[in-house]
Design an enzyme around this catalytic site. Sequence first.
Site, PDB file in Angstrom:
ATOM      1  N   TYR A  74      -3.897   0.407  11.760  1.00 41.23           N
ATOM      2  CA  TYR A  74      -4.756  -0.191  10.738  1.00 41.23           C
ATOM      3  C   TYR A  74      -6.232  -0.185  11.096  1.00 41.23           C
ATOM      4  O   TYR A  74      -7.049  -0.674  10.323  1.00 41.23           O
ATOM      5  CB  TYR A  74      -4.309  -1.641  10.473  1.00 41.23           C
ATOM      6  CG  TYR A  74      -2.864  -1.748  10.061  1.00 41.23           C
ATOM      7  CD1 TYR A  74      -2.439  -1.352   8.798  1.00 41.23           C
ATOM      8  CD2 TYR A  74      -1.911  -2.226  10.954  1.00 41.23           C
ATOM      9  CE1 TYR A  74      -1.110  -1.439   8.418  1.00 41.23           C
ATOM     10  CE2 TYR A  74      -0.577  -2.313  10.593  1.00 41.23           C
ATOM     11  CZ  TYR A  74      -0.189  -1.911   9.325  1.00 41.23           C
ATOM     12  OH  TYR A  74       1.135  -1.998   8.961  1.00 41.23           O
TER      13      TYR A  74
ATOM     14  N   GLU B 135      12.622  10.648  12.757  1.00 43.71           N
ATOM     15  CA  GLU B 135      12.235   9.316  13.210  1.00 43.71           C
ATOM     16  C   GLU B 135      13.121   8.325  12.464  1.00 43.71           C
ATOM     17  O   GLU B 135      12.751   7.773  11.433  1.00 43.71           O
ATOM     18  CB  GLU B 135      10.747   9.053  12.922  1.00 43.71           C
ATOM     19  CG  GLU B 135      10.230   7.752  13.510  1.00 43.71           C
ATOM     20  CD  GLU B 135       9.993   6.667  12.472  1.00 43.71           C
ATOM     21  OE1 GLU B 135       9.575   5.564  12.849  1.00 43.71           O
ATOM     22  OE2 GLU B 135      10.221   6.909  11.270  1.00 43.71           O
TER      23      GLU B 135
ATOM     24  N   ASP C 204       0.814  -1.221   0.000  1.00 50.17           N
ATOM     25  CA  ASP C 204       0.000   0.000   0.000  1.00 50.17           C
ATOM     26  C   ASP C 204       0.849   1.273   0.000  1.00 50.17           C
ATOM     27  O   ASP C 204       0.308   2.375   0.072  1.00 50.17           O
ATOM     28  CB  ASP C 204      -0.924   0.010   1.223  1.00 50.17           C
ATOM     29  CG  ASP C 204      -0.174  -0.127   2.542  1.00 50.17           C
ATOM     30  OD1 ASP C 204       0.967  -0.640   2.538  1.00 50.17           O
ATOM     31  OD2 ASP C 204      -0.725   0.276   3.593  1.00 50.17           O
TER      32      ASP C 204
ATOM     33  N   ASP D  57       9.070  11.058   9.010  1.00 52.26           N
ATOM     34  CA  ASP D  57       9.021   9.602   8.983  1.00 52.26           C
ATOM     35  C   ASP D  57      10.188   9.048   8.165  1.00 52.26           C
ATOM     36  O   ASP D  57      10.387   9.432   7.002  1.00 52.26           O
ATOM     37  CB  ASP D  57       7.689   9.154   8.371  1.00 52.26           C
ATOM     38  CG  ASP D  57       7.449   7.672   8.495  1.00 52.26           C
ATOM     39  OD1 ASP D  57       7.251   7.206   9.626  1.00 52.26           O
ATOM     40  OD2 ASP D  57       7.451   6.993   7.454  1.00 52.26           O
TER      41      ASP D  57
END
EC number: 2.4.99.16
Length: 675
Positions: free
Chosen positions: A534, A423, A359, A394
């Site tokens: 999720y 991060e 994804d 990220d």
Amino acid sequence: MTRRADLRLGITDVAPVVSCGSFSARAVVGEHLPVTATVFREGHDAVAADVVWTAPDGTRGPLNRMRRYGEEPDRWLSTVVPDREGRWTFRVEAWSDPLATWHHAVEVKIEAGQGPGELANDLEEGAQLLERVAADADAEWRGRLTEAAEALRDGSRTLHDRVAPALSTALQRYLDEHPVRELVTPTPEYEVWVDRPRALYGSWYEFFPRSEGPVVGGVPVHGTFRTASDRLPAVAEMGFDVVYLPPVHPIGTVNRKGPNTAQFPGGNPHEIGPDDVGSPWAIGSAEGGHDAVHPQLGTMEDFRAFVARTRGLGMEVALDLALQAAPDHPWVKEHPEWFTTKPDGTIAYAENPPKKYQDIYPVNFDNDPEGLYAEVLRVVRVWMDAGVRIFRVDNPHTKPLDFWHWLIWKVKETDPDVLFLAEAFTRPAMMHQLARIGFTQSYTYFTWRTAREEIEEYGRELATNAHYMRPNFFVNTPDILHASLQYGGPPMFKIRAVLAAMMSPTWGVYSGYELYEHVAVKPGSEEYLDSEKYQLRPRDWAGAEAAGRSLAPYLRRLNEIRRQHPALQQLRTLRFHRVDNPNLICFSKTDPGSQDAVLVVCALDGQNRQIGTTGLDMPTLGLDWHERFAVTDEVTGARYDWGQFNYVELDPYWEPAHVFSVHLPRPVTWPPPVR
């Protein structure tokens, strides 16, 4: 060969300097920044040194006199305190000190029994030096200096009376502040980037706005920015300063992951249904990309209102910046060159074998760097315009270093208050380089440091590198549920919170920590069961606190202590002390120039009572080895009379740590001794 005037005197090992001056050292407004250098010269004449400190607007402050520091005779120190944000510079200037040379020579010769005749040249040299200082002095001191010079030349006086005025305490103090500087030898200019205080100190709280919706008929409803804002007062009540949000953009529908996907690295565990919300890090769909808000969360105006509500409660928003795309992100159609194409023509998705992230498409920065750089800068400015001044980035270690260096400093050209948290749980070399090139803060290995020896070693490493790398100690994240929390019981949640909040000036928790969430998706995994990445995960905050099953009051107290004690807002002053039980750790922090100090003794075992004896490094606390002092436990209120050696007993099911405020009799000198 050309003579190098800048090498006349010796200056080496200047600090803080990052990569030989290739990058800026770091500080924050109001921080005491130590500047050190090794300064020496040939022969026996006295040498001295100053720090020349220049503000971002070019204004040069008064010279900061350096003093000898530590056990090395040639090591010198001064402290500078920046008062505004921006790019400061400093240099060290070494110089010959003829006044100190003269003073020492006269005292030694007089003690050796030399008389006025033998000292005639010395006395005249002293008179001439005093006259040089008098030429630039005000009327009062010009007179006193002239009188001292005349006394040195007055042969009718005794030797003692001739030198006494020049060697008087008052005059020597003035001469120390108004020296004669000869053979001035400067170093190159070095940069220090000064951020706002939040860059060093703050308490972070991470939560998913989409989980802050109602539960109707046992079924959670997708939250919005408006419903999530109802959670903000409780976060503020716990004393947090920064509210960190995962990505708030539209989420891709192609290859969307369902609940507990982490168990199934090769794919989804079941057919994805219409109520599966997907991962916020799978960014982009037909509804928009990185510059858009997920429609189920609300509008951009709703986001601005959320930011405003956060600020109204004394906090600020940090937003996730994740440079990756879902397969249906607009970038994929409009700029396929921004991704990596496989030989079969398909776009490569993210993989971390054996895990597969179908994804998510990683971005390729090599195909069209000019276009991609410009787009990312545009996206960042969209969110800056919406009120975001902190970005949690990220996985920055998976993108080129030169890109981050360009982006961060491009932003700081116009907005120096914007902060970037890296991060990057990766190799040490990459983590340190990300800090050097401009990242304001970094995630750390703290989560995996549980034994005393490794905690102390890591703490010393971070304190040593505080001139460019600032840690953010998160006790947990949506990705990381350490085994110590899975099996350590409620006391371990307290222990890890104490260590993070007291050791690091910046620390953070991911929501659910205060409810002792500790169940992993499977043995050996650090992923949460029913991971919020999720699925929606609403929590009964009020019910847990009413039933006494919440750590929120304890987190509140830790943050209150942090706010009350400037010592805990420092990193450079972290020092560890001896304790004879390996399941206990002892460390302290001090606030330079004040009487504020905090001493922590914490159990590392959440199951068993621990007993030990401390061996405090008293000079680190600004105390002599024999002194006694009072301490107050900031958690329980208990008071004790302590010294170097102290008996400690901690029961983790009662209180696993002492957080002592230390009642010092005098301000702590800076910096404390290096141990």
